[in-house]
Design an enzyme around this catalytic site. Sequence first.
Site, PDB file in Angstrom:
ATOM      1  N   HIS A  30       7.096   2.973   5.231  1.00 27.04           N
ATOM      2  CA  HIS A  30       6.179   2.055   4.552  1.00 27.04           C
ATOM      3  C   HIS A  30       5.017   2.815   3.921  1.00 27.04           C
ATOM      4  CE1 HIS A  30       3.013   2.500   7.595  1.00 27.04           C
ATOM      5  NE2 HIS A  30       3.975   2.491   8.497  1.00 27.04           N
TER       6      HIS A  30
ATOM      7  N   GLU B 155       9.042  -0.812  14.490  1.00 30.49           N
ATOM      8  CA  GLU B 155       8.295   0.297  15.081  1.00 30.49           C
ATOM      9  C   GLU B 155       8.579   0.422  16.574  1.00 30.49           C
ATOM     10  OE1 GLU B 155       7.059   3.125  15.074  1.00 30.49           O
ATOM     11  OE2 GLU B 155       5.150   2.878  13.985  1.00 30.49           O
TER      12      GLU B 155
END
Length: 224
Positions: free
Chosen positions: A8, A81
């Site tokens: 990201h 994550e």
Amino acid sequence: MTLLLVRHGLTAATGKTLAGWTPGIHLDERGRAQAAALAQRLASLRVDAIVSSPLERCVETAQAVADTVGVPVTVDERFGECRYGEWTGRPLTELAKDDLWPVVQAYPSAARFPGGESLAETAHRAVSAVHDYNTRLLAQHDTPVYLVCSHGDVIKAILADALGLHLDQFQRIQIDPCSLSAVRYTRLRPFVLRINDVGGGTAGLRPPEDATGDAVVGGGAGEA
């Protein structure tokens, strides 16, 4: 088949705190510009599928590419994550003084975050998801190309697996915000085509004055 791994783009927290699964962390102006630039780099490439971590910063990065290449984004928690537990939201400078930090640096396969998951569990779910999508997409396309937008430690774990490295070696891999890595999977073995490609140039090649040799948990902010 080819897997494109994208971290990201930048957020206000990147490289400062360990965001983990904290909700509501969006790309900042820099991150949006990074995502737009990456989308333009991939505009001429046929992409058969785009998969994203459910966290906003990844979905927003993936959507920028999706809007350009015309492929919808599929969300998959397996690419989320690492669940850092009690480490979530804490400053990295503070975490570097924690007794667990040296384990994360030198023996990540043995690291379990208090109240969270182990890095080995993170690696297992992410690599398993890659193999799942490989099988699924090969049944639909002859030479599929798909993109996964995820997080620094998750991408490092997938690359370590593709390189045949023990998880304890994954801290040797650097993954910057909005970088592009690529793995081609064949029947015999994977070929790692690119790692941490941020579009060329020499920025970042000179070591910072405060370099310690420690890997930044979560991935760091690159040259930002």
